[in-house]
Design an enzyme around this catalytic site. Structure first.
Site, PDB file in Angstrom:
ATOM      1  N   GLU A  49       5.305  46.245 -45.829  1.00 39.17           N
ATOM      2  CA  GLU A  49       6.167  47.390 -45.532  1.00 39.17           C
ATOM      3  C   GLU A  49       7.149  47.632 -46.672  1.00 39.17           C
ATOM      4  O   GLU A  49       7.415  48.776 -47.062  1.00 39.17           O
ATOM      5  CB  GLU A  49       6.921  47.116 -44.226  1.00 39.17           C
ATOM      6  CG  GLU A  49       7.419  48.348 -43.521  1.00 39.17           C
ATOM      7  CD  GLU A  49       7.967  48.022 -42.127  1.00 39.17           C
ATOM      8  OE1 GLU A  49       7.142  47.899 -41.207  1.00 39.17           O
ATOM      9  OE2 GLU A  49       9.181  47.875 -41.988  1.00 39.17           O
ATOM     10  N   GLU A  88       5.359  49.225 -49.439  1.00 45.58           N
ATOM     11  CA  GLU A  88       5.107  50.626 -49.101  1.00 45.58           C
ATOM     12  C   GLU A  88       6.366  51.462 -49.303  1.00 45.58           C
ATOM     13  O   GLU A  88       6.322  52.559 -49.869  1.00 45.58           O
ATOM     14  CB  GLU A  88       4.633  50.718 -47.635  1.00 45.58           C
ATOM     15  CG  GLU A  88       4.138  52.105 -47.258  1.00 45.58           C
ATOM     16  CD  GLU A  88       3.760  52.220 -45.773  1.00 45.58           C
ATOM     17  OE1 GLU A  88       3.771  51.190 -45.069  1.00 45.58           O
ATOM     18  OE2 GLU A  88       3.474  53.349 -45.350  1.00 45.58           O
ATOM     19  N   CYS A 125       7.172  48.064 -36.469  1.00 44.00           N
ATOM     20  CA  CYS A 125       6.854  46.769 -35.848  1.00 44.00           C
ATOM     21  C   CYS A 125       6.944  46.812 -34.339  1.00 44.00           C
ATOM     22  O   CYS A 125       6.455  45.906 -33.671  1.00 44.00           O
ATOM     23  CB  CYS A 125       7.804  45.663 -36.285  1.00 44.00           C
ATOM     24  SG  CYS A 125       8.678  45.993 -37.739  1.00 44.00           S
ATOM     25  N   SER A 154       5.876  53.708 -41.400  1.00 46.20           N
ATOM     26  CA  SER A 154       5.067  52.824 -42.231  1.00 46.20           C
ATOM     27  C   SER A 154       3.717  52.591 -41.560  1.00 46.20           C
ATOM     28  O   SER A 154       3.632  52.579 -40.327  1.00 46.20           O
ATOM     29  CB  SER A 154       5.802  51.491 -42.376  1.00 46.20           C
ATOM     30  OG  SER A 154       4.911  50.491 -42.792  1.00 46.20           O
ATOM     31  N   LYS A 159       3.951  44.672 -26.056  1.00 43.70           N
ATOM     32  CA  LYS A 159       3.005  43.904 -26.873  1.00 43.70           C
ATOM     33  C   LYS A 159       1.706  43.640 -26.106  1.00 43.70           C
ATOM     34  O   LYS A 159       0.650  43.489 -26.694  1.00 43.70           O
ATOM     35  CB  LYS A 159       3.630  42.564 -27.282  1.00 43.70           C
ATOM     36  CG  LYS A 159       4.744  42.684 -28.312  1.00 43.70           C
ATOM     37  CD  LYS A 159       4.221  42.945 -29.699  1.00 43.70           C
ATOM     38  CE  LYS A 159       5.350  43.155 -30.696  1.00 43.70           C
ATOM     39  NZ  LYS A 159       4.887  43.799 -31.946  1.00 43.70           N
ATOM     40  N   GLU A 171      -0.167  46.589 -26.774  1.00 48.39           N
ATOM     41  CA  GLU A 171      -0.537  46.693 -28.190  1.00 48.39           C
ATOM     42  C   GLU A 171      -1.814  45.905 -28.479  1.00 48.39           C
ATOM     43  O   GLU A 171      -2.703  46.385 -29.189  1.00 48.39           O
ATOM     44  CB  GLU A 171       0.603  46.204 -29.086  1.00 48.39           C
ATOM     45  CG  GLU A 171       0.394  46.534 -30.559  1.00 48.39           C
ATOM     46  CD  GLU A 171       1.450  45.896 -31.465  1.00 48.39           C
ATOM     47  OE1 GLU A 171       1.907  44.770 -31.167  1.00 48.39           O
ATOM     48  OE2 GLU A 171       1.821  46.527 -32.460  1.00 48.39           O
ATOM     49  N   GLU A 204      -8.043  49.937 -32.066  1.00 48.15           N
ATOM     50  CA  GLU A 204      -8.036  49.784 -33.529  1.00 48.15           C
ATOM     51  C   GLU A 204      -7.707  48.358 -33.965  1.00 48.15           C
ATOM     52  O   GLU A 204      -7.843  48.028 -35.142  1.00 48.15           O
ATOM     53  CB  GLU A 204      -7.078  50.797 -34.178  1.00 48.15           C
ATOM     54  CG  GLU A 204      -5.608  50.668 -33.820  1.00 48.15           C
ATOM     55  CD  GLU A 204      -5.201  51.460 -32.578  1.00 48.15           C
ATOM     56  OE1 GLU A 204      -6.057  51.689 -31.700  1.00 48.15           O
ATOM     57  OE2 GLU A 204      -4.017  51.831 -32.465  1.00 48.15           O
ATOM     58  N   CYS A 242      14.692  43.194 -30.139  1.00 42.39           N
ATOM     59  CA  CYS A 242      13.812  42.333 -29.325  1.00 42.39           C
ATOM     60  C   CYS A 242      14.594  41.319 -28.493  1.00 42.39           C
ATOM     61  O   CYS A 242      14.097  40.854 -27.460  1.00 42.39           O
ATOM     62  CB  CYS A 242      12.835  41.591 -30.221  1.00 42.39           C
ATOM     63  SG  CYS A 242      11.979  42.694 -31.361  1.00 42.39           S
TER      64      CYS A 242
END
Lengths: 590, 597
Positions: free
Chosen positions: A284, A287, A310, A330, A369, A372, A377, A514
């Site tokens: 990141e 990037e 994230c 990102s 999560k 996720e 993908e 978090c």
């Protein structure tokens, strides 16, 4: 400030004008019970619908009882919080709530951690004189959150989190009277709504109405399977909160004990998501520097500010609410997913294990999560990079269930190589942490100079939206930080309107980041717990010998041995992703 | 303008229209045309006359002939006899139920004798779809006077002096409410008319809006001027299509005449009105819930303070008044606060409109001065109990009110007296009950309504009312014990004491008032498993009295479940295991041979 005096339970108290009876009583150490009221202090979340009516008190001269949470104090007010009239009313109201609640406490996911159960104990309820029909609803199983609305007491805290704080707008009151309940529009399933699975509804639910999907049974089965290599990764915020489940003070760091516990549970490799957080910074950060360089060279096509990616709740949010802006974040995957991708390739090769024979489990402070890891993908031939994710709460339960005396465990170290991490990775667990970690590395990579001071205090704090600038040796980098999706929405609206001046923005969906995640031990409305965890995270960072991601020797080795360099083709394939326009998903038709 | 010799006023209220008064109107018009009387006789559709029991109503003036139960086919006869020959159509005249005498002139009818019509002054008199008729009846005169001759402070003072209290149920002094709203600063203030009439059986507001919509518009302009609001909103339930239609016509006409819009009557004051539709939730009559509903939010109340005057529609200072309250306003400015305050009791001034219903001879809409007794209303205006039965109770205030008994008959009706007696004024429902009404079943009926209409926000109302209903249900089935009665009373008290809004705070009133006044009925259900009124199906049996049965077979032939056996001229018997207690046998028996035990 105008002060007024009033009398509560025959004691005088002086408070600022505008204070509610509830808070005035608190000054006298009188804790008026409530089931719906919630005040998360510095996080600026106050929920006072005056709906549960458990906090009623007697105010002299008033015809009926007053809800302490919503009634403002008046000068000379005479308040009784435990007169016989109040005690009878409060108990009757509680009995009513219980009369419309399942009596399956013994097997409820919230048992022992339930505000309603606590209240019943406190009030000494021994029978429920008002029996009758109970409201029942179709249970809703989403990939992350389970809604069992039979247990809903209509406190509507979840609604405040979903609508006011997160501005997601999925949960609201539907139906009337006895059938009234909180649900997505048309009582659809969460899976058919715009739910981001941030889990803040779960985090504030006083009963077992909203809970996370439980993966512990699956985990126990996998741990017992001799053909599987089971690898675990633990997110940074878990170590700052897990101890609470074992009676330790909020903010106690239990990293070493947690590792020991995981090893005793039978995991083959106990690794750290922090390793992947360092990897995230490499990708990141690179990037960001790339986009910045192109921008400074005059490239008009480049998308700035760059947004972090994230947080899975946040990713869901912009896919639903800002799909036209999905080229701004990102492309770096979250640390959880980077970990999974590396574990099932690089590490799998190292231990000579086939992908199918490996189970990667994550312990997360998060419920999004769970969703996720199910995203298509992030699968290779149907096999997910991360098989499933369990919450901090689930881990605590599993430890207890496995007869492990957590507090007497020795401190142990993570396994190598994916257990090695830096202080920069640890602070991923709090708001401002990801961007601080990125700045630490980006600065050194960009300027070629060593940072004199590693701590960027200007990026820290608990305010919902913060901004700071960092001097990159003459180049001023403007940074925005938001936690809570409502705050994120404001920054996104600014970007859309062309008003944003930031180069980079960090976004986390949960209050405090978090540390305040939907999968953490319940804070029961006490914001100090979230702040204590945040402090612990920074303490852990201070104690780390290496505090910059690009200096992590295992990460350096990973690039040397496997990935080449950040943003390489292999890195792209394994560590980056793309986003979807979920607005196109016709929720009403599926 | 043509000068007519005769006016035929045809009621165009919802009740009469349901009995084809619109066809009757067309027929009358056609007949007048055909007879070439169009220059002498004007046929007009008006708002409700109130005497809904005997609709459709046609009133002929100048002689005040009051025709009842008129059918479309009667048009020809009315025109031929009354308009041409000057003879009343006797068979259509009202017959006094007490002395069976025909009453030709409405002024002689007991129903109208004791009424004072202020809010309803134009209902049944003017064509609600014609602004000129409202103007001819002093319409918009009060508005002109206030806008040109009074400061907002003076106008508010006049309202305070009149003593008018909110007619929606709360009874809060209207002038004081206006004064509070006038003192709060706000960028855009609002005047809201609460037309979310929801009490079962109540139709006061609907009748006013259908019969005299301009009076509400006029009052809203005055209210806006007083508090500094330029926007008015009427929150009306979508189930009132006729009222909505007439309001729309009235708003258009008022705009056309410059009585709404910018610079009204050259005063420099701007005010306009919009309509907002409600989906028919009872709780949206509560002002905070109403405001949330208008904002597009869930229609549920929020804690007060802040009051709407402080933070109302879109967070702006808002004054909410009920339709009937507004209907009183123009008259107060036209005739003066002193005049208004001279009517009524010490603390309740003016009149109150009631929807009189139940076991009473004259069902309808009435407007009576505050201070009139229940006895006068029931036995004089209402013409007494139907079929000569015995009066048992009167329920006032709808689901929020209570049941009063004969010991309350001489209580002067006003806000405070009704409250003291354990009921309330409410928005004006008044249901009369006789000895055939079971008071436990009555309480259950109201709780059934409240359970449906609770918004579900607060626990005591959401769950408590349901439990009250269940307890009452248990009692009516003869399954309850004494402890249930204790629980019923305790729960009622707690719901009243702890609920968030007026709905829950008053929903136990039907239970508490019937427990206070008719405890013997509760005890009969609980101790003896008997329903004294013979209403509760689980506690009654239909039986045939052998001495009276002649074996005519009428009961057996009419029994829908064929549970009555017996040959011709033989004694009949009912198979209790099959009987569904519909009562058809009792109704059909001409020999008093069926009884309820």
């Amino acid at each position: 400030m105008e002060m007024i005096k009033l009398n509560i339970d025959n004691r005088t108290v002086e408070v600022e004008k505008g204070t509610t009876i509830y808070h005035a009583a608190k000054k006298l150490d009188i804790g008026i019970p409530t089931l719906c009221y919630m005040n998360l202090g510095d996080l600026k979340i106050e929920h006072k619908p005056g709906g549960c009516r458990v906090c009623v008190v007697e105010v002299e001269g008033r015809r009926n009882l007053a809800p302490a949470c919503a009634t403002e104090c008046m000068d000379g007010m005479q308040v009784q919080t435990h007169s016989i009239r109040v005690l009878n009313a409060r108990k009757t109201v509680l009995e009513l709530i219980l009369s419309d609640h399942p009596f399956d406490c013994l097997i409820c996911a919230k048992s022992g951690n339930c505000d309603l159960q606590d209240m019943a104990i406190k009030m000494g309820v021994r029978s429920i004189p008002y029996q009758g029909e109970k409201s029942t609803y179709k249970p809703d199983f989403s990939p992350a959150i389970i809604r069992d609305m039979d247990k809903c007491i209509m406190c509507r805290r979840c609604e405040t989190m979903c609508n006011d704080f997160q501005t997601v707008g999925v949960l609201s009151g539907v139906n009337r009277g006895f059938e009234a309940v909180v649900a997505p529009a048309f009582e659809r399933d969460l899976d058919h709504s715009e739910c981001t699975y941030c889990g803040q509804c779960v985090a504030v639910c006083p009963t077992g109405a909203l809970t996370e999907v439980d993966h512990t049974t699956q985990l126990i089965r996998d741990l017992a399977d001799p053909t599987k290599k089971v690898v675990v990764q633990t997110a940074p915020a878990v170590r700052a909160a897990l101890g609470e489940a074992f009676g330790l003070e909020p903010g106690t760091l239990v990293t070493g004990k947690m590792v020991a516990a995981l090893r005793r549970l039978g995991f083959d490799y106990v690794f750290d998501t922090d390793f992947a957080a360092d990897l995230t910074i490499m990708e990141e950060g690179t990037e960001l520097l790339g986009r910045l360089t192109r921008f400074l060279e005059g490239d008009k096509e480049v998308k700035l500010p760059m947004l972090t990616s994230c947080c899975p709740g946040w990713v869901n949010f912009f896919e639903y609410h800002f799909p036209d802006m999905r080229d701004i974040p990102s492309t770096a995957r979250s640390p959880q997913q980077m970990f999974g991708a590396i574990a099932k390739t690089y590490f799998a090769e190292k231990i000579e294990t086939k992908r199918q024979d490996m189970i990667v489990v994550s312990v997360m402070p998060c419920v999004a999560k769970k969703y996720e890891c199910t995203r298509e993908e992030f699968k290779v031939d149907g096999n997910p990079d991360v098989d499933y994710s369990i919450s901090t709460r689930e881990l605590a339960m599993l430890i207890k269930r496995s007869n492990i005396d957590f507090n007497r465990l020795p401190e142990e170290e993570f396994d190598s190589p994916m257990g090695e991490s830096t202080g920069a990775a640890v602070i991923f667990g709090t708001t401002g942490g990801v961007i601080e970690a990125a700045v630490r590395s980006a600065y050194e990579i960009h300027t070629g100079k060593q940072l004199e001071k590693i701590d960027f205090e200007q990026l820290r704090g608990i305010e919902g939206i913060r901004s700071a600038s960092v001097d990159f040796d003459g180049l001023e980098i403007k940074i925005g930080i938001a936690h809570g999706l409502g705050h994120a929405r404001k920054l996104l609206d600014d970007i859309k309107a062309g008003k944003s001046e930031y180069h980079a923005i960090e976004i986390m969906a949960c209050p405090g980041g978090c540390v305040g995640g939907g999968g953490q031990p319940l804070h029961h409305g006490n914001p100090d717990i979230i702040k204590a965890r945040q402090k612990a995270i920074y303490r852990e960072d201070m104690n780390k010998p290496i505090r910059k991601s690009h200096e992590n020797p295992s990460i350096i080795k990973l690039y040397e041995e496997f990935l080449g360099e950040p943003m390489s083709e292999k890195a792209h394939q394994l560590l980056h992703t793309h986003y979807f326009d979920k607005k196109q998903k016709d929720v009403l038709l599926d | 303008m043509a000068k007519f010799k005769m006016h035929m006023l045809v009621c165009g209220g919802t009740g009469c229209r349901a009995s084809a008064s619109d066809v009757l109107y067309e027929n009358l018009k056609k007949e007048v045309q055909e007879q070439g009387l169009q220059d002498d006789v004007q046929v007009v559709t008006t708002g409700c006359f109130g005497f809904c029991e005997k609709g459709p109503i046609v009133k002929v003036i100048p002689d005040n002939t009051f025709y009842v139960s008129v059918e479309p086919k009667d048009a020809q006869e009315i025109v031929a006899e009354h308009a041409i020959k000057g003879r009343r159509v006797e068979r259509l005249l009202y017959v006094d139920p007490t002395n069976k005498k025909q009453i030709p002139d409405s002024k002689g009818m007991g129903f109208y004798k004791k009424q004072i019509r202020i809010a309803l002054r134009n209902c049944g008199l003017i064509d609600p779809e014609n602004i000129d008729e409202y103007l001819a009846a002093d319409g918009y005169e009060a508005m002109g006077k206030v806008l040109s001759e009074m400061t907002p402070e003076e106008a508010i003072q006049e309202m305070i002096d009149s003593g008018l209290r909110g007619r929606g149920g709360g009874g809060f002094p209207t002038g004081i409410k206006w004064q509070i709203a006038s003192k709060v600063a706000g960028e855009q203030k609002y005047v809201v008319c609460n037309a979310d009439e929801g009490d079962p059986g109540a139709f006061m507001d609907r009748s006013i809006l259908e019969g005299d919509p301009h009076t509400v518009l006029e009052a809203m302009v005055i209210n806006g001027y007083c508090i500094g609001a330029t926007k008015g909103l009427i929150y009306i339930r979508a189930e009132y299509p006729l009222a909505i239609n007439r309001l729309k016509i009235a708003i258009d006409q008022a705009r056309e005449y410059g009585l709404l819009g910018t610079d009204i009557l050259g005063s420099g004051f701007d005010f306009d009105v919009e309509i907002r539709y409600g989906a028919g939730a009872f709780v949206c009559g509560e002002e905070t819930a109403l405001i949330h509903s208008m904002e597009g939010e869930r229609g549920e109340p929020t804690f007060k303070p802040p009051f709407p005057a402080q933070s109302g529609y879109k967070g702006m200072p808002t004054n909410v008044n009920n339709v009937e309250t507004f209907a009183n306003v123009p008259v107060i400015y036209n005739k003066g606060a002193k005049w208004f305050a001279s009517i009524g009791t010490e603390k309740s001034k003016g009149t109150k409109v009631f929807a009189l219903a139940g076991k009473i001879n004259n069902v309808g809409l009435i407007e009576v001065p505050m201070g009139i007794t229940l006895r006068e209303v029931i036995f004089e205006i209402g013409g007494g109990i139907k079929d000569g039965r015995k009066f048992k109770a009167v329920q006032t205030g709808g689901p929020s009110g209570g049941c009063l008994t004969d010991k309350h008959l001489d209580t002067p009706i006003d806000f405070d007296n009704l409250l003291a007696a354990g009921s309330m004024m409410g928005s004006g429902g008044m249901i009369v009950m006789d000895e055939d009404d079971c008071m436990v079943a009555v309480a259950k009926f109201y709780l059934d309504f409240t359970v449906e209409e609770s918004c579900g926000k607060c626990s005591p109302c959401r769950i408590g009312n349901k439990r009250l209903y269940e307890l009452l249900d248990k009692i009516t089935k003869g399954q309850a014990d004494k402890e249930d009665l204790d629980n019923l009373r305790n729960l009622s008290g707690v719901i009243r004491d702890t609920s968030l809004c007026g709905l829950g705070q008053t929903s136990p009133n039907p239970v508490l008032s019937t427990m206070d006044n008719f405890m013997e009925e509760y005890l009969a259900h609980v101790d003896d498993h008997r329903c004294l009124a013979g209403v509760c199906k689980d506690l009654i049996r239909y039986e045939i009295i052998p001495e009276n049965c002649v074996g005519c077979t009428a009961c057996a032939r009419n029994c829908p479940v064929n549970c009555i056996a017996g040959e011709r001229k033989q004694l009949h018997t009912i198979d209790q295991s099959l009987c569904i207690k519909c009562g058809a046998c009792l109704e059909k028996c001409k020999f008093n041979a069926v009884e309820i035990v």
